[in-house]
Design an enzyme around this catalytic site. Sequence first.
Site, PDB file in Angstrom:
ATOM      1  N   TRP A  35     -16.134  -2.238  -7.685  1.00  0.00           N
ATOM      2  CA  TRP A  35     -15.830  -1.095  -8.672  1.00  0.00           C
ATOM      3  C   TRP A  35     -14.419  -1.528  -9.427  1.00  0.00           C
ATOM      4  O   TRP A  35     -14.145  -0.688 -10.428  1.00  0.00           O
ATOM      5  CB  TRP A  35     -15.533   0.160  -7.910  1.00  0.00           C
ATOM      6  CG  TRP A  35     -14.911  -0.088  -6.605  1.00  0.00           C
ATOM      7  CD1 TRP A  35     -13.719  -0.237  -6.333  1.00  0.00           C
ATOM      8  CD2 TRP A  35     -15.543  -0.394  -5.556  1.00  0.00           C
ATOM      9  NE1 TRP A  35     -13.202  -0.177  -5.345  1.00  0.00           N
ATOM     10  CE2 TRP A  35     -14.467  -0.516  -4.485  1.00  0.00           C
ATOM     11  CE3 TRP A  35     -16.614  -0.408  -4.932  1.00  0.00           C
ATOM     12  CZ2 TRP A  35     -14.606  -0.761  -3.085  1.00  0.00           C
ATOM     13  CZ3 TRP A  35     -17.172  -0.582  -3.663  1.00  0.00           C
ATOM     14  CH2 TRP A  35     -15.924  -0.807  -2.631  1.00  0.00           C
ATOM     15  N   ARG A  36     -14.048  -2.728  -9.339  1.00  0.00           N
ATOM     16  CA  ARG A  36     -12.885  -2.949 -10.126  1.00  0.00           C
ATOM     17  C   ARG A  36     -13.160  -3.337 -11.475  1.00  0.00           C
ATOM     18  O   ARG A  36     -14.032  -4.659 -11.385  1.00  0.00           O
ATOM     19  CB  ARG A  36     -11.837  -3.812  -9.562  1.00  0.00           C
ATOM     20  CG  ARG A  36     -11.059  -2.915  -8.418  1.00  0.00           C
ATOM     21  CD  ARG A  36      -9.924  -3.729  -8.017  1.00  0.00           C
ATOM     22  NE  ARG A  36      -9.208  -2.859  -7.080  1.00  0.00           N
ATOM     23  CZ  ARG A  36      -8.414  -3.335  -5.925  1.00  0.00           C
ATOM     24  NH1 ARG A  36      -8.179  -4.715  -6.023  1.00  0.00           N
ATOM     25  NH2 ARG A  36      -7.738  -2.517  -5.228  1.00  0.00           N
ATOM     26  N   GLU A  52     -14.574   6.337  -5.864  1.00  0.00           N
ATOM     27  CA  GLU A  52     -13.467   6.904  -5.001  1.00  0.00           C
ATOM     28  C   GLU A  52     -14.188   8.018  -4.272  1.00  0.00           C
ATOM     29  O   GLU A  52     -13.505   8.177  -2.922  1.00  0.00           O
ATOM     30  CB  GLU A  52     -12.672   7.448  -6.128  1.00  0.00           C
ATOM     31  CG  GLU A  52     -11.755   6.734  -6.997  1.00  0.00           C
ATOM     32  CD  GLU A  52     -10.841   5.984  -6.114  1.00  0.00           C
ATOM     33  OE1 GLU A  52     -10.622   6.142  -4.799  1.00  0.00           O
ATOM     34  OE2 GLU A  52     -10.230   4.842  -6.600  1.00  0.00           O
ATOM     35  N   GLN A  57     -12.402   7.963   3.379  1.00  0.00           N
ATOM     36  CA  GLN A  57     -12.563   7.754   4.808  1.00  0.00           C
ATOM     37  C   GLN A  57     -13.666   6.582   5.242  1.00  0.00           C
ATOM     38  O   GLN A  57     -14.328   6.885   6.217  1.00  0.00           O
ATOM     39  CB  GLN A  57     -12.889   9.269   5.577  1.00  0.00           C
ATOM     40  CG  GLN A  57     -11.826  10.237   5.251  1.00  0.00           C
ATOM     41  CD  GLN A  57     -10.625  10.079   6.040  1.00  0.00           C
ATOM     42  OE1 GLN A  57     -10.698  10.234   7.173  1.00  0.00           O
ATOM     43  NE2 GLN A  57      -9.329   9.463   5.259  1.00  0.00           N
ATOM     44  N   THR A  58     -13.919   6.115   4.281  1.00  0.00           N
ATOM     45  CA  THR A  58     -15.022   5.111   4.341  1.00  0.00           C
ATOM     46  C   THR A  58     -14.516   3.638   3.859  1.00  0.00           C
ATOM     47  O   THR A  58     -13.961   3.454   2.878  1.00  0.00           O
ATOM     48  CB  THR A  58     -16.140   5.369   3.551  1.00  0.00           C
ATOM     49  OG1 THR A  58     -16.580   6.870   3.952  1.00  0.00           O
ATOM     50  CG2 THR A  58     -17.513   4.603   4.094  1.00  0.00           C
ATOM     51  N   LEU A  95     -24.211   6.961   4.962  1.00  0.00           N
ATOM     52  CA  LEU A  95     -22.683   6.752   4.373  1.00  0.00           C
ATOM     53  C   LEU A  95     -21.852   7.961   5.147  1.00  0.00           C
ATOM     54  O   LEU A  95     -20.701   7.739   5.334  1.00  0.00           O
ATOM     55  CB  LEU A  95     -22.639   6.992   2.937  1.00  0.00           C
ATOM     56  CG  LEU A  95     -22.063   5.791   2.481  1.00  0.00           C
ATOM     57  CD1 LEU A  95     -21.702   6.416   0.946  1.00  0.00           C
ATOM     58  CD2 LEU A  95     -21.110   4.966   2.750  1.00  0.00           C
ATOM     59  N   TYR A 135      -6.035  13.589  -4.066  1.00  0.00           N
ATOM     60  CA  TYR A 135      -6.130  11.967  -4.359  1.00  0.00           C
ATOM     61  C   TYR A 135      -7.000  11.479  -5.367  1.00  0.00           C
ATOM     62  O   TYR A 135      -6.682  10.559  -6.235  1.00  0.00           O
ATOM     63  CB  TYR A 135      -6.645  11.339  -2.711  1.00  0.00           C
ATOM     64  CG  TYR A 135      -7.079  10.066  -2.909  1.00  0.00           C
ATOM     65  CD1 TYR A 135      -6.170   8.980  -3.289  1.00  0.00           C
ATOM     66  CD2 TYR A 135      -8.500   9.741  -3.235  1.00  0.00           C
ATOM     67  CE1 TYR A 135      -6.533   7.844  -3.292  1.00  0.00           C
ATOM     68  CE2 TYR A 135      -8.859   8.441  -3.335  1.00  0.00           C
ATOM     69  CZ  TYR A 135      -7.770   7.600  -3.449  1.00  0.00           C
ATOM     70  OH  TYR A 135      -8.113   6.234  -3.878  1.00  0.00           O
ATOM     71  N   ASP A 153      -2.977   8.063  -0.475  1.00  0.00           N
ATOM     72  CA  ASP A 153      -4.016   7.988   0.524  1.00  0.00           C
ATOM     73  C   ASP A 153      -3.384   7.322   1.680  1.00  0.00           C
ATOM     74  O   ASP A 153      -2.097   7.566   1.920  1.00  0.00           O
ATOM     75  CB  ASP A 153      -5.276   6.961  -0.205  1.00  0.00           C
ATOM     76  CG  ASP A 153      -4.864   5.759  -0.109  1.00  0.00           C
ATOM     77  OD1 ASP A 153      -3.728   5.387  -0.205  1.00  0.00           O
ATOM     78  OD2 ASP A 153      -5.735   4.764   0.051  1.00  0.00           O
ATOM     79  N   CYS A 205       0.294  -4.341   4.790  1.00  0.00           N
ATOM     80  CA  CYS A 205       0.961  -3.393   5.498  1.00  0.00           C
ATOM     81  C   CYS A 205      -0.088  -2.646   6.370  1.00  0.00           C
ATOM     82  O   CYS A 205      -0.214  -1.491   6.222  1.00  0.00           O
ATOM     83  CB  CYS A 205       1.792  -2.465   4.533  1.00  0.00           C
ATOM     84  SG  CYS A 205       2.787  -1.282   5.368  1.00  0.00           S
ATOM     85  N   CYS A 212       4.415  -8.577   7.744  1.00  0.00           N
ATOM     86  CA  CYS A 212       5.557  -8.277   6.915  1.00  0.00           C
ATOM     87  C   CYS A 212       6.093  -9.654   6.395  1.00  0.00           C
ATOM     88  O   CYS A 212       6.897  -9.402   5.154  1.00  0.00           O
ATOM     89  CB  CYS A 212       6.738  -7.834   7.738  1.00  0.00           C
ATOM     90  SG  CYS A 212       6.417  -6.132   8.544  1.00  0.00           S
ATOM     91  N   SER A 310     -17.646  13.171  14.021  1.00  0.00           N
ATOM     92  CA  SER A 310     -16.208  13.389  13.578  1.00  0.00           C
ATOM     93  C   SER A 310     -15.570  14.392  14.791  1.00  0.00           C
ATOM     94  O   SER A 310     -14.361  13.709  15.283  1.00  0.00           O
ATOM     95  CB  SER A 310     -15.745  13.769  12.455  1.00  0.00           C
ATOM     96  OG  SER A 310     -16.666  14.969  11.938  1.00  0.00           O
TER      97      SER A 310
END
Length: 365
Positions: A35-36, A52, A57-58, A95, A135, A153, A205, A212, A310
Amino acid sequence: MPAAANPAVAKPVPALPDPGALLAWYDRHQRRLPWRAPSGLRQDPYRVFLSEIMLQQTTVVTVAPYYDAFLRRWPDVEALADAPLEEVLSAWAGLGYYARARNLHACAKAVCERHGGQFPADEEALLALPGIGPYTAAAIAAIAFERRAAPVDGNWERVVARLFAVADPLPKARAKLRVLALTLLPRARYGDFAQAMMDLGATICTPRKPACALCPWQSPCAARALGAPERYPVKAAKAARPTRQGVAFLAVRADGAVLVRSRPPKGLLGGMSEVPSTPWETGGSVHPAIHAPFSASWTALNATVTHVFSHFALELQLWRADVPADARAPAGHRWVLPGGFDAEAFPSVMRKVLAHAQPFFTGPE
DNA sequence: AATACGTGGCA
DNA sequence: TTGCCAAGTAT
């Protein structure tokens, strides 16, 4: 420089995180994702929107094939708006968080009806659309329209919590983390910066064992200076996950068709297809038979389908009845041949159930 | 503010 | 095996 002139007051002040350092890292290490947009190009707002919503959460790996399939089937917002909701739900099946699919469709319609098929560029206008929260509004504004916005996020929260060693537990610390995040914004390249923060969180991160030594912000990071970056962000204890029980009724016709119905349009698995079952309750149903779709010689299969949602775990016992080819479907139910399973909006839990109806249907991949 | 809302992978 | 985690939103 009075402070430096007095050794008694001088402290090692860590450098503030430099947005430019992160952007420079991003220019070398950004991930290639479906998607970029190609470097330097602005991405189609519809593609940003679609990705997005799916990525909420996926994981990236899970989303990728769904994103490709949706884009191929509905290449623009008008096509998606014109699609029947049932087809969107069917394509979304597996999904999870199915309200996203309902809102995705509603949002496409809203963009066509309220905005002439063009996504608005303002966070505020985006926020007013169904399924788009703080978000996602910021993400679309920054990535698709190069607006100054901070799509905070889970990655942002982790990076910021570590940079500033925020000890307040999530989710209460969210407001503070957002304020700190805003101090990091660069003077340009808002879309790249947003994605750089996510890539940093996803590859360097990370929640456990952060790398690090490879981090462009290792020097100003307070959590690293404290020697325990993985201790951040602090999180509040989560509620226990109860177990609910139920019985699912596998009515199999002589030609292999299975009796199916659609769930109510909202709530758990809203609008999705299912095999009829008792309600799912802690403690289970004392009299499953009264919930059967019709009276027949139901046989309890020696099989239990377990599934973790969940907020609860589910144990489903299976009752099966083999019925004649001319059996009628009760009101609100329908027969579906195995060849039609893929066109149905079966969530993963139902694919597990159906695997017990048809030996040649393998269920979830 | 707290809870409802999926799924699959990993340690 | 159990719990944690992933580009959150709606109510």
